[in-house]
Write a protein that holds these residues in place. Structure first.
Motif, PDB file in Angstrom:
ATOM      1  N   VAL A  27      11.262  12.651   1.432  1.00 37.69           N
ATOM      2  CA  VAL A  27      10.590  12.477   0.147  1.00 37.69           C
ATOM      3  C   VAL A  27       9.071  12.509   0.230  1.00 37.69           C
ATOM      4  CG1 VAL A  27      10.238  10.824  -1.746  1.00 37.69           C
ATOM      5  CG2 VAL A  27      12.543  11.212  -0.830  1.00 37.69           C
ATOM      6  N   ALA A  28       8.498  11.884   1.255  1.00 34.13           N
ATOM      7  CA  ALA A  28       7.051  11.658   1.285  1.00 34.13           C
ATOM      8  C   ALA A  28       6.206  12.924   1.106  1.00 34.13           C
ATOM      9  CB  ALA A  28       6.656  10.926   2.560  1.00 34.13           C
ATOM     10  N   PRO A  29       6.480  14.032   1.810  1.00 27.83           N
ATOM     11  CA  PRO A  29       5.607  15.213   1.659  1.00 27.83           C
ATOM     12  C   PRO A  29       5.589  15.771   0.239  1.00 27.83           C
ATOM     13  CG  PRO A  29       6.998  15.412   3.613  1.00 27.83           C
ATOM     14  CD  PRO A  29       7.529  14.242   2.830  1.00 27.83           C
ATOM     15  N   VAL A  30       6.670  15.561  -0.501  1.00 32.14           N
ATOM     16  CA  VAL A  30       6.733  16.033  -1.883  1.00 32.14           C
ATOM     17  C   VAL A  30       6.059  15.048  -2.825  1.00 32.14           C
ATOM     18  CG1 VAL A  30       8.291  16.653  -3.776  1.00 32.14           C
ATOM     19  CG2 VAL A  30       8.860  17.302  -1.421  1.00 32.14           C
ATOM     20  N   LEU A  31       6.277  13.778  -2.579  1.00 33.33           N
ATOM     21  CA  LEU A  31       5.805  12.741  -3.498  1.00 33.33           C
ATOM     22  C   LEU A  31       4.297  12.491  -3.405  1.00 33.33           C
ATOM     23  CD1 LEU A  31       7.578   9.482  -4.415  1.00 33.33           C
ATOM     24  CD2 LEU A  31       5.269   9.310  -3.510  1.00 33.33           C
ATOM     25  N   MET A  32       3.738  12.468  -2.205  1.00 34.34           N
ATOM     26  CA  MET A  32       2.344  12.051  -2.031  1.00 34.34           C
ATOM     27  C   MET A  32       1.341  12.870  -2.860  1.00 34.34           C
ATOM     28  SD  MET A  32       2.428   9.348  -0.231  1.00 34.34           S
ATOM     29  CE  MET A  32       0.701   9.116   0.197  1.00 34.34           C
ATOM     30  N   PRO A  33       1.484  14.209  -2.943  1.00 34.99           N
ATOM     31  CA  PRO A  33       0.507  14.958  -3.753  1.00 34.99           C
ATOM     32  C   PRO A  33       0.575  14.646  -5.247  1.00 34.99           C
ATOM     33  CG  PRO A  33       1.629  16.403  -2.204  1.00 34.99           C
ATOM     34  CD  PRO A  33       2.381  15.101  -2.204  1.00 34.99           C
ATOM     35  N   LEU A  34       1.630  13.975  -5.689  1.00 30.59           N
ATOM     36  CA  LEU A  34       1.790  13.671  -7.110  1.00 30.59           C
ATOM     37  C   LEU A  34       1.164  12.330  -7.501  1.00 30.59           C
ATOM     38  CD1 LEU A  34       5.525  14.762  -7.526  1.00 30.59           C
ATOM     39  CD2 LEU A  34       3.470  16.092  -8.044  1.00 30.59           C
ATOM     40  N   LEU A  35       0.695  11.562  -6.519  1.00 25.42           N
ATOM     41  CA  LEU A  35       0.109  10.257  -6.827  1.00 25.42           C
ATOM     42  C   LEU A  35      -1.073  10.412  -7.779  1.00 25.42           C
ATOM     43  CD1 LEU A  35       0.110   8.443  -3.363  1.00 25.42           C
ATOM     44  CD2 LEU A  35       1.729   8.157  -5.252  1.00 25.42           C
ATOM     45  N   GLY A  36      -1.221   9.436  -8.649  1.00 23.10           N
ATOM     46  CA  GLY A  36      -2.264   9.474  -9.675  1.00 23.10           C
ATOM     47  C   GLY A  36      -1.681   9.755 -11.041  1.00 23.10           C
ATOM     48  N   GLN A  37      -0.498  10.366 -11.078  1.00 22.00           N
ATOM     49  CA  GLN A  37       0.204  10.559 -12.340  1.00 22.00           C
ATOM     50  C   GLN A  37       1.009   9.309 -12.672  1.00 22.00           C
ATOM     51  OE1 GLN A  37       2.119  14.449 -12.917  1.00 22.00           O
ATOM     52  NE2 GLN A  37       1.383  15.038 -10.899  1.00 22.00           N
ATOM     53  N   ARG A  38       1.515   9.229 -13.904  1.00 19.53           N
ATOM     54  CA  ARG A  38       2.407   8.139 -14.252  1.00 19.53           C
ATOM     55  C   ARG A  38       3.586   8.135 -13.297  1.00 19.53           C
ATOM     56  NH1 ARG A  38       1.945   6.019 -19.480  1.00 19.53           N
ATOM     57  NH2 ARG A  38       3.490   4.520 -18.753  1.00 19.53           N
ATOM     58  N   ILE A  39       4.099   6.944 -12.984  1.00 19.41           N
ATOM     59  CA  ILE A  39       5.212   6.841 -12.045  1.00 19.41           C
ATOM     60  C   ILE A  39       6.396   7.676 -12.507  1.00 19.41           C
ATOM     61  CG2 ILE A  39       6.971   5.252 -11.132  1.00 19.41           C
ATOM     62  CD1 ILE A  39       4.790   3.177 -10.805  1.00 19.41           C
ATOM     63  N   GLU A  40       6.646   7.674 -13.818  1.00 20.72           N
ATOM     64  CA  GLU A  40       7.756   8.478 -14.324  1.00 20.72           C
ATOM     65  C   GLU A  40       7.575   9.963 -13.985  1.00 20.72           C
ATOM     66  OE1 GLU A  40       7.091   5.104 -17.344  1.00 20.72           O
ATOM     67  OE2 GLU A  40       5.899   6.370 -15.995  1.00 20.72           O
ATOM     68  N   ARG A  99      10.271   1.994 -11.070  1.00 19.55           N
ATOM     69  CA  ARG A  99       8.935   1.729 -11.602  1.00 19.55           C
ATOM     70  C   ARG A  99       8.619   0.241 -11.591  1.00 19.55           C
ATOM     71  NH1 ARG A  99       9.020   2.862 -17.260  1.00 19.55           N
ATOM     72  NH2 ARG A  99       9.208   0.617 -17.531  1.00 19.55           N
ATOM     73  N   ALA A 100       9.574  -0.575 -11.972  1.00 23.09           N
ATOM     74  CA  ALA A 100       9.344  -2.019 -12.021  1.00 23.09           C
ATOM     75  C   ALA A 100       9.024  -2.576 -10.636  1.00 23.09           C
ATOM     76  CB  ALA A 100      10.567  -2.721 -12.605  1.00 23.09           C
ATOM     77  N   VAL A 101       9.762  -2.139  -9.620  1.00 21.31           N
ATOM     78  CA  VAL A 101       9.509  -2.614  -8.255  1.00 21.31           C
ATOM     79  C   VAL A 101       8.148  -2.134  -7.771  1.00 21.31           C
ATOM     80  CG1 VAL A 101      10.288  -2.536  -5.861  1.00 21.31           C
ATOM     81  CG2 VAL A 101      11.965  -2.721  -7.704  1.00 21.31           C
ATOM     82  N   ALA A 102       7.843  -0.855  -8.000  1.00 17.74           N
ATOM     83  CA  ALA A 102       6.569  -0.301  -7.545  1.00 17.74           C
ATOM     84  C   ALA A 102       5.387  -0.997  -8.209  1.00 17.74           C
ATOM     85  CB  ALA A 102       6.523   1.201  -7.820  1.00 17.74           C
ATOM     86  N   GLU A 103       5.475  -1.226  -9.513  1.00 19.76           N
ATOM     87  CA  GLU A 103       4.377  -1.891 -10.218  1.00 19.76           C
ATOM     88  C   GLU A 103       4.212  -3.326  -9.743  1.00 19.76           C
ATOM     89  OE1 GLU A 103       4.335   0.530 -14.459  1.00 19.76           O
ATOM     90  OE2 GLU A 103       5.420  -1.362 -14.318  1.00 19.76           O
ATOM     91  N   ARG A 104       5.314  -4.014  -9.513  1.00 20.58           N
ATOM     92  CA  ARG A 104       5.227  -5.406  -9.078  1.00 20.58           C
ATOM     93  C   ARG A 104       4.571  -5.530  -7.707  1.00 20.58           C
ATOM     94  NH1 ARG A 104      10.155  -6.473  -9.510  1.00 20.58           N
ATOM     95  NH2 ARG A 104      10.822  -6.339  -7.346  1.00 20.58           N
ATOM     96  N   GLU A 105       4.975  -4.684  -6.768  1.00 17.93           N
ATOM     97  CA  GLU A 105       4.417  -4.778  -5.422  1.00 17.93           C
ATOM     98  C   GLU A 105       2.980  -4.259  -5.364  1.00 17.93           C
ATOM     99  OE1 GLU A 105       6.883  -3.551  -2.187  1.00 17.93           O
ATOM    100  OE2 GLU A 105       8.736  -4.239  -3.158  1.00 17.93           O
ATOM    101  N   ALA A 106       2.708  -3.174  -6.088  1.00 14.36           N
ATOM    102  CA  ALA A 106       1.363  -2.603  -6.069  1.00 14.36           C
ATOM    103  C   ALA A 106       0.343  -3.538  -6.713  1.00 14.36           C
ATOM    104  CB  ALA A 106       1.352  -1.251  -6.778  1.00 14.36           C
ATOM    105  N   ALA A 107       0.771  -4.289  -7.717  1.00 13.35           N
ATOM    106  CA  ALA A 107      -0.150  -5.196  -8.419  1.00 13.35           C
ATOM    107  C   ALA A 107      -0.671  -6.319  -7.524  1.00 13.35           C
ATOM    108  CB  ALA A 107       0.537  -5.786  -9.645  1.00 13.35           C
ATOM    109  N   GLU A 108      -0.022  -6.537  -6.390  1.00 10.27           N
ATOM    110  CA  GLU A 108      -0.452  -7.576  -5.455  1.00 10.27           C
ATOM    111  C   GLU A 108      -1.349  -7.033  -4.350  1.00 10.27           C
ATOM    112  OE1 GLU A 108       0.115 -10.794  -5.968  1.00 10.27           O
ATOM    113  OE2 GLU A 108       1.051 -10.129  -7.837  1.00 10.27           O
ATOM    114  N   ALA A 109      -1.689  -5.758  -4.406  1.00  7.20           N
ATOM    115  CA  ALA A 109      -2.526  -5.151  -3.371  1.00  7.20           C
ATOM    116  C   ALA A 109      -3.927  -5.773  -3.379  1.00  7.20           C
ATOM    117  CB  ALA A 109      -2.617  -3.644  -3.591  1.00  7.20           C
TER     118      ALA A 109
END
Length: 231
Positions: free
Chosen positions: A41-54, A77-87
């Motif tokens: 997944v990572a090589p496909v997903l990483m270039p998409l960062l910055g867009q809405r999670i959906e 989305r809920a898990v990602a937002e919860r963990e990222a908000a604690e960065a």
């Protein structure tokens, strides 16, 4: 009413104020690989960062020929937002914002409630007050310019009087589409060094920096040049 004499600083949140993009990316990769055994997944997903999670999830699904139920998208989305908000905050960001005597706004592709929690938790809310403009309050998320135009309108300035700090191609594209000057920040754990810096420059970032302690000088230089052109 806008005031062409006033200048303003607009900051993205994730990857600019807090080092959260790598956290969110790790969650998304983990959750997708758990649902799609054998997928890389990572090589496909990483270039998409910055867009809405959906959109990140949708783009990754399409590229890999996989599918996700709506309930899976919501859960991830809920898990990602919860963990990222604690960065954590980026080192020097508080001091940088303190040193820049301009009106400030936060413009994010996240949800308003999430960004408010982050700003309150980190103590950054004092810099932005109610000037928070997120994708859930405009017609189109980044890379459309809507959140940046909303921020300029909310501050009461013309877009050309705004300088933006962004970390993603999506965000830089949005701010440039709004007619704003953009500084590309590459200090996040998710950033791929010089290749990412080149991508940000190609979509319109005026300068690239990797340490928030450099921000006041970059903004001061932009202010001097802007004021000189106005004479």
């Amino acid at each position: 009413m806008t005031n062409a004499a006033i200048q303003a600083l607009i900051c993205d949140c994730d990857g600019v104020l807090i080092d959260s993009e790598a956290v969110a990316a790790a969650v998304l990769v983990r959750e997708l690989e758990a649902r799609w055994p054998g997928a890389t997944v990572a090589p496909v997903l990483m270039p998409l960062l910055g867009q809405r999670i959906e959109r990140v999830l949708g783009g990754t699904s399409e590229a890999l020929g996989r599918s996700l139920a709506a309930a899976d998208v919501d859960a991830i989305r809920a898990v990602a937002e919860r963990e990222a908000a604690e960065a954590p905050l980026f080192p020097g960001v508080v001091e940088a914002l303190d040193a820049i005597a301009l009106p400030k706004a936060c413009a994010s592709n996240s949800y308003t409630a999430v960004v408010r929690r982050v700003l309150e938790r980190t103590g950054l809310a004092r810099f932005f007050g109610e000037r928070i403009y997120c994708a859930d309050i405009v017609a189109k998320p980044k890379p459309a310019p809507d959140v940046y135009l909303a921020a300029a309108h909310g501050i009461g300035v013309v877009p050309q009087a705004c300088i933006v700090v962004e970390d993603s191609v999506t965000g830089v594209s949005a701010a440039r589409a709004a007619g704003m000057t953009v500084l590309g920040f590459i200090g996040g754990a998710h950033v791929g060094g010089e290749a990412h810096a080149l991508e940000l420059r190609e979509v319109g970032a005026q300068a690239i920096f990797d340490d928030m302690r450099m921000l006041p000088a970059l903004v001061a230089d932009w202010m001097r040049k802007t004021e000189a052109r106005a004479l």
